[in-house]
Design a protein around this motif. Sequence first.
Motif, PDB file in Angstrom:
ATOM      1  N   ARG A   1       0.832  -1.202   0.000  1.00 12.74           N
ATOM      2  CA  ARG A   1       0.000   0.000   0.000  1.00 12.74           C
ATOM      3  C   ARG A   1       0.873   1.261   0.000  1.00 12.74           C
ATOM      4  O   ARG A   1       0.556   2.251  -0.653  1.00 12.74           O
ATOM      5  N   GLU A   2       1.966   1.205   0.759  1.00 11.32           N
ATOM      6  CA  GLU A   2       2.819   2.386   0.893  1.00 11.32           C
ATOM      7  C   GLU A   2       3.794   2.532  -0.262  1.00 11.32           C
ATOM      8  O   GLU A   2       4.009   3.622  -0.787  1.00 11.32           O
ATOM      9  N   TRP A   3       4.417   1.426  -0.649  1.00 10.24           N
ATOM     10  CA  TRP A   3       5.536   1.490  -1.590  1.00 10.24           C
ATOM     11  C   TRP A   3       5.246   0.880  -2.952  1.00 10.24           C
ATOM     12  O   TRP A   3       5.877   1.266  -3.940  1.00 10.24           O
ATOM     13  N   GLY A   4       4.370  -0.136  -2.993  1.00  9.50           N
ATOM     14  CA  GLY A   4       4.255  -0.930  -4.223  1.00  9.50           C
ATOM     15  C   GLY A   4       5.448  -1.849  -4.421  1.00  9.50           C
ATOM     16  O   GLY A   4       5.547  -2.544  -5.428  1.00  9.50           O
ATOM     17  N   PHE A   5       6.368  -1.890  -3.452  1.00  6.02           N
ATOM     18  CA  PHE A   5       7.604  -2.683  -3.507  1.00  6.02           C
ATOM     19  C   PHE A   5       7.845  -3.337  -2.153  1.00  6.02           C
ATOM     20  O   PHE A   5       7.504  -2.771  -1.113  1.00  6.02           O
ATOM     21  N   ALA A   6       8.465  -4.506  -2.173  1.00  7.01           N
ATOM     22  CA  ALA A   6       8.954  -5.144  -0.948  1.00  7.01           C
ATOM     23  C   ALA A   6      10.069  -6.108  -1.330  1.00  7.01           C
ATOM     24  O   ALA A   6      10.104  -6.619  -2.457  1.00  7.01           O
ATOM     25  N   GLY A   7      10.965  -6.365  -0.400  1.00  9.34           N
ATOM     26  CA  GLY A   7      11.957  -7.414  -0.575  1.00  9.34           C
ATOM     27  C   GLY A   7      11.438  -8.697   0.060  1.00  9.34           C
ATOM     28  O   GLY A   7      10.805  -8.657   1.115  1.00  9.34           O
ATOM     29  N   ILE A   8      11.686  -9.832  -0.591  1.00  7.38           N
ATOM     30  CA  ILE A   8      11.252 -11.134  -0.072  1.00  7.38           C
ATOM     31  C   ILE A   8      12.485 -12.018   0.099  1.00  7.38           C
ATOM     32  O   ILE A   8      13.210 -12.282  -0.863  1.00  7.38           O
ATOM     33  N   ARG A   9      12.715 -12.473   1.335  1.00  4.05           N
ATOM     34  CA  ARG A   9      13.788 -13.441   1.574  1.00  4.05           C
ATOM     35  C   ARG A   9      13.174 -14.711   2.159  1.00  4.05           C
ATOM     36  O   ARG A   9      11.978 -14.773   2.423  1.00  4.05           O
ATOM     37  N   GLY A  10      13.996 -15.754   2.328  1.00  6.52           N
ATOM     38  CA  GLY A  10      13.476 -17.030   2.804  1.00  6.52           C
ATOM     39  C   GLY A  10      12.635 -17.732   1.757  1.00  6.52           C
ATOM     40  O   GLY A  10      11.790 -18.577   2.079  1.00  6.52           O
ATOM     41  N   HIS A  11      12.883 -17.427   0.487  1.00  4.16           N
ATOM     42  CA  HIS A  11      12.042 -17.898  -0.619  1.00  4.16           C
ATOM     43  C   HIS A  11      12.411 -19.291  -1.107  1.00  4.16           C
ATOM     44  O   HIS A  11      11.672 -19.896  -1.890  1.00  4.16           O
TER      45      HIS A  11
ATOM     46  N   VAL B   1      13.318  -8.887  -5.048  1.00  2.00           N
ATOM     47  CA  VAL B   1      12.461  -7.704  -4.981  1.00  2.00           C
ATOM     48  C   VAL B   1      11.170  -8.000  -5.745  1.00  2.00           C
ATOM     49  O   VAL B   1      11.202  -8.455  -6.886  1.00  2.00           O
ATOM     50  N   VAL B   2      10.033  -7.748  -5.095  1.00  2.41           N
ATOM     51  CA  VAL B   2       8.731  -8.014  -5.705  1.00  2.41           C
ATOM     52  C   VAL B   2       7.927  -6.716  -5.700  1.00  2.41           C
ATOM     53  O   VAL B   2       7.728  -6.112  -4.639  1.00  2.41           O
TER      54      VAL B   2
END
Length: 318
Positions: A35-45, A234-235
């Motif tokens: 909602r804030e960024w439209g971006f997030a980092g995903i680890r533990g994938h 990065v998603v």
Amino acid sequence: MSQSRIPTLDIRRFTDPSSPADRDAFVAELGDAYREWGFAGIRGHGIGDDRTQGAYDVFQKFFALPEAVKMKYHVPGSGGARGYTPFGVETAKDSKHHDLKEFWHVGREIPDDSKYRDVMPPNLWPEEIEGFREQAYGLYQALDDLGSTVLGALALHIGLPEDWFRDKTDSGNSILRPIHYPPITADDIPNVRAGAHEDINLITLLVGASAAGLEVLSRKGEWVAFTADADTIVVNIGDMLQRLTNHVYPSTTHRVVNPKGETARQPRYSTPFFLHPNPDFLIDVLPSCVTADNPARYPEPITAQGYLEERLREIKLK
């Protein structure tokens, strides 16, 4: 330039069935990040270094081939749907200058009698690079699976069943795009490696954002550098999901800037995976994303394929 504040979250909090409370917290945090960024980092994938490095090795070998060899795999008039797109073609929407990159497209492998074959052509595979197909499509499938997991969390966040997206993306016209940004040998050029743009698709999963250059435009109008750790994918949200969710999840403007000094003389590689819906999926605003404060912005629905073709023309790929 602002310091990066874009969250990175461990998706094992969502996929580990032994911790339902943490699962709910992950969904809330992921939804807030988007909602804030439209971006997030995903680890533990769970996508290991052997998978990503194996793919990068064959991609770099392909881009090192002579131009005449690479052009064997360029299909004029195809919008770059499969195979090779040479340097100097793609141009960000409303930009006067082409991006400083060349790339390859891998699509979904589907049977020839599929109802989607007319809009999803067979893949091309460079015969000069041993293992290219296995490495590239292995990474494609791994990112497709991870993308489905992220969409499951987002579905829960907006009040849908966790598997809501699954049968709407299982034949999606998704694309793996290995990109080569060649060394920049001239100073003060107007072109950048990738001009400011938003992605077309539902979500994008970027492998290789550990090299500097990616910048995200914040809600305050600041460019925020997002250089992820090597184990982080990065998603980000694309325009199709922004439209589907009535801008609950914004598709955020981002770019890849040219590095300074001697760093500019080095090549840069990255590999985004653009996760698309099935071509005949109707992008229509979700009722759960319409409120008095956020009335429906798109009265007319459009198919995923129709939207894709519209946008490819805007970025000069068609």
